[in-house]
Write a protein that holds these residues in place. Structure first.
Motif, PDB file in Angstrom:
ATOM      1  N   SER A   8       0.849  -1.193   0.000  1.00 28.27           N
ATOM      2  CA  SER A   8       0.000   0.000   0.000  1.00 28.27           C
ATOM      3  C   SER A   8       0.883   1.241   0.000  1.00 28.27           C
ATOM      4  N   VAL A   9       0.556   2.190  -0.860  1.00 29.01           N
ATOM      5  CA  VAL A   9       1.267   3.480  -0.893  1.00 29.01           C
ATOM      6  C   VAL A   9       0.229   4.607  -0.849  1.00 29.01           C
ATOM      7  N   SER A  10      -0.595   4.558   0.183  1.00 31.93           N
ATOM      8  CA  SER A  10      -1.742   5.455   0.283  1.00 31.93           C
ATOM      9  C   SER A  10      -1.540   6.629   1.219  1.00 31.93           C
ATOM     10  N   ASN A  11      -0.392   6.683   1.895  1.00 32.22           N
ATOM     11  CA  ASN A  11      -0.085   7.836   2.734  1.00 32.22           C
ATOM     12  C   ASN A  11       1.433   7.996   2.803  1.00 32.22           C
ATOM     13  N   LEU A  12       1.878   9.066   3.446  1.00 26.32           N
ATOM     14  CA  LEU A  12       3.304   9.381   3.473  1.00 26.32           C
ATOM     15  C   LEU A  12       4.111   8.275   4.152  1.00 26.32           C
ATOM     16  N   LYS A  13       3.598   7.735   5.243  1.00 25.04           N
ATOM     17  CA  LYS A  13       4.324   6.690   5.965  1.00 25.04           C
ATOM     18  C   LYS A  13       4.521   5.465   5.080  1.00 25.04           C
ATOM     19  N   GLU A  14       3.448   5.029   4.416  1.00 28.00           N
ATOM     20  CA  GLU A  14       3.536   3.849   3.548  1.00 28.00           C
ATOM     21  C   GLU A  14       4.467   4.115   2.370  1.00 28.00           C
ATOM     22  N   PHE A  15       4.405   5.329   1.874  1.00 25.59           N
ATOM     23  CA  PHE A  15       5.296   5.700   0.774  1.00 25.59           C
ATOM     24  C   PHE A  15       6.755   5.584   1.198  1.00 25.59           C
ATOM     25  N   LEU A  16       7.075   6.093   2.399  1.00 26.22           N
ATOM     26  CA  LEU A  16       8.440   6.059   2.889  1.00 26.22           C
ATOM     27  C   LEU A  16       8.912   4.638   3.205  1.00 26.22           C
ATOM     28  N   LEU A  17       7.952   3.744   3.517  1.00 27.86           N
ATOM     29  CA  LEU A  17       8.292   2.364   3.861  1.00 27.86           C
ATOM     30  C   LEU A  17       8.211   1.425   2.653  1.00 27.86           C
ATOM     31  N   PHE A  18       7.890   1.962   1.463  1.00 30.22           N
ATOM     32  CA  PHE A  18       7.701   1.141   0.265  1.00 30.22           C
ATOM     33  C   PHE A  18       8.961   0.300   0.019  1.00 30.22           C
ATOM     34  N   PRO A  19       8.925  -1.015   0.311  1.00 32.55           N
ATOM     35  CA  PRO A  19      10.152  -1.838   0.306  1.00 32.55           C
ATOM     36  C   PRO A  19      10.906  -1.904  -1.016  1.00 32.55           C
ATOM     37  N   PRO A  20      10.238  -1.923  -2.175  1.00 37.64           N
ATOM     38  CA  PRO A  20      11.021  -2.049  -3.414  1.00 37.64           C
ATOM     39  C   PRO A  20      11.978  -0.892  -3.690  1.00 37.64           C
ATOM     40  N   LEU A  21      11.791   0.266  -2.999  1.00 34.11           N
ATOM     41  CA  LEU A  21      12.664   1.423  -3.228  1.00 34.11           C
ATOM     42  C   LEU A  21      13.451   1.744  -1.967  1.00 34.11           C
ATOM     43  N   ASN A  22      14.734   2.084  -2.136  1.00 29.33           N
ATOM     44  CA  ASN A  22      15.513   2.526  -0.985  1.00 29.33           C
ATOM     45  C   ASN A  22      15.291   4.025  -0.774  1.00 29.33           C
ATOM     46  N   ILE A  23      15.879   4.578   0.248  1.00 28.67           N
ATOM     47  CA  ILE A  23      15.620   5.969   0.605  1.00 28.67           C
ATOM     48  C   ILE A  23      16.035   6.935  -0.494  1.00 28.67           C
ATOM     49  N   ASP A  55      16.052   6.271  -3.740  1.00 24.74           N
ATOM     50  CA  ASP A  55      15.038   6.150  -4.792  1.00 24.74           C
ATOM     51  C   ASP A  55      13.782   6.939  -4.424  1.00 24.74           C
ATOM     52  N   LYS A  56      13.404   6.883  -3.161  1.00 25.17           N
ATOM     53  CA  LYS A  56      12.191   7.577  -2.717  1.00 25.17           C
ATOM     54  C   LYS A  56      12.362   9.094  -2.796  1.00 25.17           C
ATOM     55  N   ILE A  57      13.554   9.543  -2.471  1.00 20.92           N
ATOM     56  CA  ILE A  57      13.816  10.983  -2.590  1.00 20.92           C
ATOM     57  C   ILE A  57      13.727  11.415  -4.048  1.00 20.92           C
ATOM     58  N   ARG A  58      14.276  10.602  -4.935  1.00 21.47           N
ATOM     59  CA  ARG A  58      14.216  10.924  -6.371  1.00 21.47           C
ATOM     60  C   ARG A  58      12.781  10.879  -6.886  1.00 21.47           C
ATOM     61  N   LEU A  59      11.978   9.942  -6.360  1.00 22.82           N
ATOM     62  CA  LEU A  59      10.564   9.869  -6.736  1.00 22.82           C
ATOM     63  C   LEU A  59       9.826  11.124  -6.274  1.00 22.82           C
ATOM     64  N   ALA A  60      10.100  11.540  -5.039  1.00 21.27           N
ATOM     65  CA  ALA A  60       9.471  12.748  -4.512  1.00 21.27           C
ATOM     66  C   ALA A  60       9.852  13.967  -5.346  1.00 21.27           C
ATOM     67  N   ILE A  61      11.103  14.032  -5.762  1.00 18.10           N
ATOM     68  CA  ILE A  61      11.567  15.142  -6.604  1.00 18.10           C
ATOM     69  C   ILE A  61      10.824  15.133  -7.946  1.00 18.10           C
ATOM     70  N   ILE A  77      15.063  11.915 -14.403  1.00 14.15           N
ATOM     71  CA  ILE A  77      14.829  12.631 -13.157  1.00 14.15           C
ATOM     72  C   ILE A  77      14.861  11.693 -11.945  1.00 14.15           C
ATOM     73  N   GLY A  78      14.206  10.540 -12.088  1.00 15.72           N
ATOM     74  CA  GLY A  78      14.041   9.673 -10.928  1.00 15.72           C
ATOM     75  C   GLY A  78      14.938   8.460 -10.869  1.00 15.72           C
ATOM     76  N   GLY A  79      15.614   8.147 -11.962  1.00 13.87           N
ATOM     77  CA  GLY A  79      16.477   6.980 -11.958  1.00 13.87           C
ATOM     78  C   GLY A  79      15.790   5.737 -12.499  1.00 13.87           C
ATOM     79  N   LYS A  80      16.614   4.786 -12.940  1.00 15.25           N
ATOM     80  CA  LYS A  80      16.100   3.569 -13.578  1.00 15.25           C
ATOM     81  C   LYS A  80      15.325   2.689 -12.602  1.00 15.25           C
ATOM     82  N   LYS A  81      15.835   2.544 -11.383  1.00 17.15           N
ATOM     83  CA  LYS A  81      15.161   1.674 -10.426  1.00 17.15           C
ATOM     84  C   LYS A  81      13.783   2.213 -10.051  1.00 17.15           C
ATOM     85  N   THR A  82      13.698   3.527  -9.827  1.00 16.86           N
ATOM     86  CA  THR A  82      12.412   4.141  -9.505  1.00 16.86           C
ATOM     87  C   THR A  82      11.426   3.957 -10.649  1.00 16.86           C
TER      88      THR A  82
END
Length: 438
Positions: free
Chosen positions: A93-108, A110-116, A142-147
């Protein structure tokens, strides 16, 4: 003034509704036996609901204004919804900020690049520069290949199927602008809406209002030709008769325009390439138990034959569907995909197999009914330099107008966009009506 509207989809019906409100007599001429086009409804046994899935966002100002105008504001319901991702047998689930930050397939990182990417995309106003780069290249840059692989690709597959690689970055820009604005600013939780009874309620209210004001809707109408009348106005040949109209507004696809409208009524500039449309085959599953807790499930698994799952019953109250659960399984494809040749039974078997692979707990006893809905032309593919290659329509007759979805160069195709373009058309057409009344 007597106006013909060729095409009784959501655009044509909204036009007729707005014209009838300013005392114009409109006649909608529709090929099918039911109005609404892609927004129409279907009989699912105990209840009616949309043939293809639709949702209303808090930012859909034009559509919400139309609903209010129709006196249906009190029937508009809002619900918090959830978004999920499926990868390698796991649901996230990626339905709120906490879940987004804990999204296992992406490391921190990757998540920063996604947010950008999300922030940067939401701030872009000059969409034309995005037309020159593919959506894949832009997102990776912008976000990288893994993202891209873990987050964006499943989303693109859900919206476009395997055709995502053909479109420009404009597509994801419009998506970011619309969908991510659906998050409530204070809670950051997604809220989406629907009208009680679905689009059947909206279409029937428009139909009633149109007819009550003296306008008309003709169904199962086969238009053969549209030609200029030397005395003024135009003549439409349909269903074996010829009828005169002061004005004609054409809302059907360009392919139909070329077939029925006289060549001297319009000119198509550019357009060396045919506009490529995306179609959809959608299994609609009616079940006794819930299938998915998410409104949208994006899928990253090539074994699954559909491109996403829309858990409509996570949005719509069960009293709207007679206590049964409604889930859509769309597959977006182009017109040359061999899957179109499959029979309805073959499609049901293929999609059910995929549904059980995704949801092993789903049993035959849980299934009330299975429906297959198809549409060959859902939306034009916004390919590289789309605005430069699509046909630009110039009408050569003062009483002939063309308004259709192929001209939506920097918008996603949804009913808010359609309503917006109708409203802008009406702002210009009002002066035509005023000049006649004077």
């Amino acid at each position: 003034m007597k106006v013909a509207i060729v095409g009784g989809g959501f655009m044509g019906l909204t036009l007729a509704h707005k014209l009838s409100r300013i005392n114009v007599v409109a006649k909608v001429i529709e090929r099918d036996g039911q109005v609404g086009g892609l927004a129409t409804y279907h009989n699912y046994g105990k209840f009616y609901w949309d043939r293809f899935y639709h949702v209303i966002l808090p930012t859909d100002e034009y559509l919400i204004d139309l609903i209010e105008e129709l006196g249906l504001g009190s029937e508009l319901c809002w619900q918090r919804t959830y978004t999920g991702y499926y990868e390698k047998g796991n649901f996230y689930s990626v339905s709120n900020l906490k879940e987004f930050l804990l999204f296992p397939p992406l490391n921190i990182i990757d998540k920063i690049r996604l947010a950008i990417t999300l922030y940067y995309g939401s701030k872009i106003n000059n969409w034309k520069r995005l037309e020159t780069i593919s959506v894949v290249d832009w997102l990776i840059k912008i976000g990288g290949k893994k993202t891209f692989q873990k987050f964006w690709k499943p989303l693109l597959l859900a919206k476009l199927g395997d055709n995502y690689s053909k479109v420009s970055a404009v597509f994801i820009w419009t998506y970011i602008k619309r969908l991510f604005h659906a998050r409530d600013a204070s809670s950051r939780k997604e809220h989406m809406g629907y009208v009680k009874g679905g689009y059947k309620t909206i279409l029937e209210r428009m139909t009633d209002n149109i007819q009550a004001r003296g306008s008309e809707i003709i169904l199962n109408a086969d238009v053969k030709s549209i030609v200029a009348d030397p005395a003024g106005g135009l003549m439409i040949n349909y269903n074996g008769k010829v009828e005169h109209f002061d004005k004609v507004i054409f809302t059907a696809p360009l392919k139909v325009l070329k077939k029925v409208a006289s060549a001297n009524l319009y000119e198509l500039s550019k357009g060396e390439k045919e506009v490529e449309y995306l179609g959809v085959i959608c299994m609609v599953l009616i079940t006794r138990k819930p299938v998915s807790p998410y409104y949208v499930l994006n899928i990253s698994d090539n074994q699954i034959p559909f491109t996403g799952v829309i858990g409509m019953s996570s949005l719509v109250d069960l009293d709207q569907t007679s206590g049964e659960f409604l889930t859509y399984f769309p597959k977006y494809i182009t017109s040359d995909d061999p899957i179109w040749s499959k029979t309805e039974d073959e499609l049901k078997q293929l999609f059910i197999k995929g549904a059980k692979l995704l949801y092993p707990q789903l049993s035959d006893n849980d299934i009330v009914s299975i429906h297959i809905n198809k549409a060959m032309k859902v939306q034009p593919l916004q390919v590289i330099d789309y605005s430069k290659t699509i046909p630009e329509i110039q009408t050569n007759h003062p009483d002939f107008y063309v308004l259709n979805t192929s001209q939506f160069v920097n918008d996603t195709l949804n009913n808010n966009t359609v309503t917006k373009h109708v409203s802008r058309f009406m702002e210009k057409f009002q002066s035509v009506v005023d000049s006649v009344l004077v």
